[in-house]
Design an enzyme around this catalytic site. Structure first.
Site, PDB file in Angstrom:
ATOM      1  N   GLN A 179       5.287  44.668  25.025  1.00  0.00           N
ATOM      2  CA  GLN A 179       4.662  44.099  26.032  1.00  0.00           C
ATOM      3  C   GLN A 179       4.971  42.708  26.837  1.00  0.00           C
ATOM      4  O   GLN A 179       5.059  42.604  27.819  1.00  0.00           O
ATOM      5  CB  GLN A 179       3.292  43.764  25.870  1.00  0.00           C
ATOM      6  N   SER A 199      11.033  47.897  24.560  1.00  0.00           N
ATOM      7  CA  SER A 199      11.007  48.973  25.151  1.00  0.00           C
ATOM      8  C   SER A 199      11.053  49.184  26.935  1.00  0.00           C
ATOM      9  O   SER A 199      10.469  48.474  27.617  1.00  0.00           O
ATOM     10  CB  SER A 199       9.778  49.701  24.775  1.00  0.00           C
ATOM     11  N   THR A 237      24.176  60.153  19.026  1.00  0.00           N
ATOM     12  CA  THR A 237      25.078  59.895  20.103  1.00  0.00           C
ATOM     13  C   THR A 237      24.053  59.183  21.000  1.00  0.00           C
ATOM     14  O   THR A 237      22.752  59.407  21.609  1.00  0.00           O
ATOM     15  CB  THR A 237      25.505  61.339  20.917  1.00  0.00           C
ATOM     16  N   CYS A 325     -10.815  59.381  24.870  1.00  0.00           N
ATOM     17  CA  CYS A 325      -9.928  60.374  25.148  1.00  0.00           C
ATOM     18  C   CYS A 325      -8.567  59.954  25.223  1.00  0.00           C
ATOM     19  O   CYS A 325      -7.481  60.471  24.808  1.00  0.00           O
ATOM     20  CB  CYS A 325     -10.318  61.316  26.318  1.00  0.00           C
TER      21      CYS A 325
HETATM   22  C1  LIG Z   1       2.918  46.488  21.918  1.00  0.00           C
HETATM   23  C2  LIG Z   1       3.425  47.899  21.937  1.00  0.00           C
HETATM   24  N1  LIG Z   1       4.499  48.242  20.844  1.00  0.00           N
HETATM   25  C3  LIG Z   1       4.922  49.641  20.830  1.00  0.00           C
HETATM   26  C4  LIG Z   1       4.637  50.526  21.714  1.00  0.00           C
HETATM   27  C5  LIG Z   1       5.630  51.870  21.696  1.00  0.00           C
HETATM   28  O1  LIG Z   1       6.498  51.631  22.482  1.00  0.00           O
HETATM   29  P1  LIG Z   1       7.249  52.975  23.402  1.00  0.00           P
HETATM   30  O2  LIG Z   1       6.044  53.523  24.178  1.00  0.00           O
HETATM   31  O3  LIG Z   1       8.596  52.655  23.897  1.00  0.00           O
HETATM   32  O4  LIG Z   1       7.283  54.071  21.976  1.00  0.00           O
HETATM   33  C6  LIG Z   1       3.968  50.056  22.908  1.00  0.00           C
HETATM   34  C7  LIG Z   1       3.689  51.153  24.086  1.00  0.00           C
HETATM   35  O5  LIG Z   1       2.760  51.496  24.660  1.00  0.00           O
HETATM   36  C8  LIG Z   1       3.468  48.767  23.121  1.00  0.00           C
HETATM   37  O6  LIG Z   1       2.611  48.665  23.963  1.00  0.00           O
END
Ligand SMILES: Cc1ncc(COP(=O)(O)O)c(C=O)c1O
Length: 385
Positions: A179, A199, A237, A325
């Site tokens: 985040q 990410s 890959t 949910c």
């Molecule tokens: C703090 C945190 N860690 C890990 C993830 C997981 O990342 P990804 O969606 O790329 O698997 C998220 C996704 O919401 C996240 O907010």
């Protein structure tokens, strides 16, 4: 679709420049980065440029960046990889109660394999006390894993201080910065981290691609065995279009960051004030200052977060809640419970997360519709007098 998108902690819209940068790697430059002919070489060149872009954003060397399939994979790799690589030293790991499930469930899996995990409590704002980290370290502790910024309440952790303690006590330190990266400055050297997860889809990059920073000299086991990709550490890959998208997105995210953050924070604060001042029995969750600039998490008492989300959706607003949910479970958010909220208040929580695309008109629209929605729902609630 004319939607007001305020769920940027869940995912973000891919930046048009990112899409543009990715496209050729599906078509003309479709080669396998391991191939020696021209299209393969081009793919490799693009991947190495993306590695350089990630390294520049994190203040590390390109050789310390490894591409993965997601933030989830990066977290799994860092934690399991460090745990198994250091098994001779011990089997004790330290983390917190408010981590993302990509971390918590990984730790649970390790517990089933005979590892011991200490989950540190956080204060009412969701902050960990670095002294608690120090006290939790044992002879057999091999890894500390603490997130940089919480995905629900936006609270920032004292990562630098925790990193100093980890270094002093010679324990590896991983931070889930999924985040944080792209939203705030990140510096692996200043933070004293050995491993850091990120990410792409959280900062206007594509979904299904992430990276793990592994500090030079840090040994972790591989999760995936197979080919020789990622210098024998992560087989498979490479997802070249995704990797190119990640590189472009991270570079764009850090261009004029201060300026963009200032604008986002001002809009967030305006929305926060608008809600807290006009709707009775609302409270801010998370730290008032030490929080991500784009995150707002509010509890609206006497209503169900899910009902609020559905009404907001009808009004054209995409948001998220800490209950039921959306998380596929009927339990309220573990994060909101960890900061001391009762079940009912946790169920009535609303997370609004902005991006550089958010506008004043959108914020004004949310401020205009939300009080009416809350009033209607409360009128139907048996809990509200
Ligand atoms: C703090 C945190 N860690 C890990 C993830 C997981 O990342 P990804 O969606 O790329 O698997 C998220 C996704 O919401 C996240 O907010």
């Amino acid at each position: 679709m004319n939607q007001i998108y305020l769920d940027n902690a869940a995912t973000t819209k891919v930046h048009p420049q990112v899409v543009e940068a990715m496209l050729p790697y599906f078509t003309e430059c479709f080669g396998n980065a391991s191939s020696i002919y021209a299209t393969g070489r081009e793919a490799r060149k693009a991947m190495e440029e993306a590695r350089r872009q990630v390294a520049a954003a994190l203040n590390c060397a390109p050789a310390e960046v490894f591409f993965t399939s997601s933030g989830t994979e990066s977290d799994n790799w860092a934690i399991k990889g460090a745990a198994y690589a250091n098994i001779k030293k011990g089997r004790h790991l330290i983390s917190t109660t408010i981590e993302h499930h990509a971390v918590l469930h990984t730790l649970e899996a390790l517990e089933k394999q005979g590892f011991t995990v200490t989950l540190l409590k956080v204060d009412e704002y969701g902050r960990v006390n670095p002294e608690d980290v120090r006290k939790a370290i044992r002879e057999d502790t091999t890894l500390i894993t603490i997130m940089a910024a919480n995905n629900e309440i936006g609270t920032l952790q004292p990562i630098k201080e925790i990193g100093e303690i980890a270094r002093e006590r010679k324990v590896l330190f991983h931070t889930d910065a999924v985040q944080a990266v792209g939203t705030m400055p990140v510096d692996v050297k200043d933070w004293n981290v050995d491993l850091l997860s990120l990410s792409a889809h959280k900062f206007h990059g594509p979904k299904g691609v992430g990276a793990l920073y592994i500090k030079k000299g840090v040994r972790i086991e591989s999760l995936l065995q197979g080919g020789a990709q990622e210098r024998l550490r992560r087989a498979g890959t490479e997802n070249i279009p995704g990797i190119v998208g990640l590189g472009t997105a991270i570079e764009l995210a850090y261009k004029n960051l201060t300026e963009k953050t200032g604008k986002i924070e001002a809009l967030r604060n305006d929305l926060m004030k608008g809600i807290l001042d006009t709707i009775p029995e609302t409270r801010l969750n998370g730290h008032p200052q030490q929080r991500l600039p784009n995150n707002l998490n509010i509890s609206v008492r006497y209503i169900e977060g899910e009902a609020l989300l559905l009404r907001l959706d009808l009004a054209g607003v995409a948001a998220s809640s800490g209950s039921a949910c959306t998380s596929g479970s009927l339990d309220p958010s573990h994060v909101l419970l960890a900061i001391g909220l009762d079940h009912e208040t946790a169920h009535g929580s609303l997370r609004l997360t902005l991006s550089e695309d958010s506008t004043q008109e959108e914020i004004d629209q949310v401020k205009a519709v939300l009080p009416g929605i809350v009033k209607t729902l409360r009128a139907m609630s048996p809990l509200y007098e």
